[in-house]
Motif scaffolding. Structure first.
Motif, PDB file in Angstrom:
ATOM      1  N   THR A   1      63.246  56.842  44.323  1.00 50.62           N
ATOM      2  CA  THR A   1      63.517  56.525  45.716  1.00 50.62           C
ATOM      3  C   THR A   1      63.779  57.750  46.581  1.00 50.62           C
ATOM      4  N   VAL A   2      63.785  58.937  46.004  1.00 52.85           N
ATOM      5  CA  VAL A   2      63.831  60.144  46.823  1.00 52.85           C
ATOM      6  C   VAL A   2      62.388  60.441  47.198  1.00 52.85           C
ATOM      7  N   VAL A   3      62.138  60.460  48.494  1.00 50.14           N
ATOM      8  CA  VAL A   3      60.762  60.598  48.964  1.00 50.14           C
ATOM      9  C   VAL A   3      60.619  61.772  49.922  1.00 50.14           C
ATOM     10  N   LEU A   4      59.400  62.269  50.012  1.00 50.17           N
ATOM     11  CA  LEU A   4      59.055  63.269  51.017  1.00 50.17           C
ATOM     12  C   LEU A   4      58.814  62.491  52.306  1.00 50.17           C
ATOM     13  N   ALA A   5      59.740  62.581  53.229  1.00 47.10           N
ATOM     14  CA  ALA A   5      59.650  61.794  54.451  1.00 47.10           C
ATOM     15  C   ALA A   5      58.775  62.453  55.517  1.00 47.10           C
ATOM     16  N   ARG A   6      58.867  63.783  55.641  1.00 50.05           N
ATOM     17  CA  ARG A   6      58.109  64.508  56.658  1.00 50.05           C
ATOM     18  C   ARG A   6      57.853  65.933  56.210  1.00 50.05           C
ATOM     19  N   VAL A   7      56.735  66.465  56.685  1.00 50.61           N
ATOM     20  CA  VAL A   7      56.427  67.879  56.513  1.00 50.61           C
ATOM     21  C   VAL A   7      55.953  68.393  57.863  1.00 50.61           C
ATOM     22  N   GLN A   8      56.562  69.463  58.341  1.00 47.44           N
ATOM     23  CA  GLN A   8      56.058  70.123  59.541  1.00 47.44           C
ATOM     24  C   GLN A   8      55.371  71.394  59.083  1.00 47.44           C
ATOM     25  N   THR A   9      54.096  71.534  59.453  1.00 46.29           N
ATOM     26  CA  THR A   9      53.309  72.670  58.997  1.00 46.29           C
ATOM     27  C   THR A   9      53.356  73.852  59.953  1.00 46.29           C
ATOM     28  N   GLY A  10      54.041  73.725  61.046  1.00 43.82           N
ATOM     29  CA  GLY A  10      54.197  74.805  62.019  1.00 43.82           C
ATOM     30  C   GLY A  10      54.638  74.219  63.338  1.00 43.82           C
ATOM     31  N   GLY A  11      55.231  75.057  64.161  1.00 50.51           N
ATOM     32  CA  GLY A  11      55.700  74.594  65.459  1.00 50.51           C
ATOM     33  C   GLY A  11      54.583  74.572  66.477  1.00 50.51           C
ATOM     34  N   SER A  12      54.878  74.024  67.644  1.00 46.32           N
ATOM     35  CA  SER A  12      53.882  74.029  68.714  1.00 46.32           C
ATOM     36  C   SER A  12      54.082  75.295  69.539  1.00 46.32           C
ATOM     37  N   GLY A  13      53.008  75.851  69.975  1.00 48.32           N
ATOM     38  CA  GLY A  13      53.091  77.051  70.802  1.00 48.32           C
ATOM     39  C   GLY A  13      52.763  78.323  70.046  1.00 48.32           C
ATOM     40  N   THR A  14      52.597  79.382  70.779  1.00 50.01           N
ATOM     41  CA  THR A  14      52.240  80.682  70.235  1.00 50.01           C
ATOM     42  C   THR A  14      53.378  81.247  69.391  1.00 50.01           C
ATOM     43  N   GLY A  15      53.027  81.792  68.226  1.00 48.84           N
ATOM     44  CA  GLY A  15      54.000  82.452  67.369  1.00 48.84           C
ATOM     45  C   GLY A  15      54.895  81.530  66.565  1.00 48.84           C
ATOM     46  N   THR A  16      54.518  80.283  66.432  1.00 45.82           N
ATOM     47  CA  THR A  16      55.375  79.325  65.714  1.00 45.82           C
ATOM     48  C   THR A  16      54.740  78.788  64.441  1.00 45.82           C
ATOM     49  N   THR A  17      53.661  79.404  63.990  1.00 42.66           N
ATOM     50  CA  THR A  17      52.940  78.862  62.834  1.00 42.66           C
ATOM     51  C   THR A  17      53.752  78.863  61.547  1.00 42.66           C
ATOM     52  N   THR A  18      54.791  79.674  61.457  1.00 43.05           N
ATOM     53  CA  THR A  18      55.595  79.704  60.236  1.00 43.05           C
ATOM     54  C   THR A  18      56.874  78.874  60.355  1.00 43.05           C
ATOM     55  N   GLN A  19      57.036  78.143  61.436  1.00 38.06           N
ATOM     56  CA  GLN A  19      58.229  77.312  61.611  1.00 38.06           C
ATOM     57  C   GLN A  19      57.982  75.959  60.941  1.00 38.06           C
ATOM     58  N   GLU A  20      58.206  75.944  59.648  1.00 42.90           N
ATOM     59  CA  GLU A  20      57.873  74.792  58.811  1.00 42.90           C
ATOM     60  C   GLU A  20      59.138  74.151  58.250  1.00 42.90           C
TER      61      GLU A  20
END
Length: 161
Positions: free
Chosen positions: A20-39
């Protein structure tokens, strides 16, 4: 948001096996310039009891099942005997560059990897201490021929923005 809690030696044992422990969400990066590593990866314990997640690990694997990256493991600290995720709680595991919103606490910062989590396709897997898969979340942008993902169907990768 609740956090994973480590109990000291002599603590009452809780259920160690749970699907019952599940992966609920994954963010692959933020929106906007320079945010690709905000995961981040968000886990959720759906059960009515605490779950022992001692030595469970999160890994990211790219679309081609190559270059697996260990994101983090819930290691038992010296002086502790187990790490627990409280019942019906969420846990936020963030990349080193992710800045959580005000009032949101992260549970762990995952290891810096040589590659970012792909925003178009890939998968994150949660393993228990024996290496058994607890949950896996995959995503695909629909451009793959043939589609390839570890479950029956992948989640659609969100559009940028």
């Amino acid at each position: 948001m609740a956090v994973i809690v480590a109990y000291g030696l002599g603590a009452t044992s809780v259920h160690a096996t749970s699907d019952t422990v599940v992966l609920a969400r994954v963010q692959t990066g933020g929106s906007g310039t320079g945010t690709t590593t905000q995961e981040f990866v968000n886990l959720y314990n759906n059960s009515a009891t605490d779950v022992d997640v001692s030595n469970w690990c999160l890994k990211y694997t790219d679309y081609n099942d190559a270059n697996p990256s260990l994101l983090t493991c819930f290691s038992v600290s010296p002086g502790m005997d187990q790490v627990h995720m409280p019942a019906q709680s969420a846990s936020l595991i963030i990349s080193p560059s992710y800045v959580p919103p005000a009032g949101v606490a992260s549970t762990a910062i995952y290891a810096t990897t040589s590659t970012n989590i792909s925003s178009t396709r890939g998968h994150v897997t949660l393993f228990d201490s024996t290496g058994a898969i607890i949950d896996r979340l995959a995503w695909d942008n629909g451009a793959s021929t043939p589609p390839k993902y570890p479950e029956t169907h992948a989640a659609v990768a969100p559009s940028g923005g």
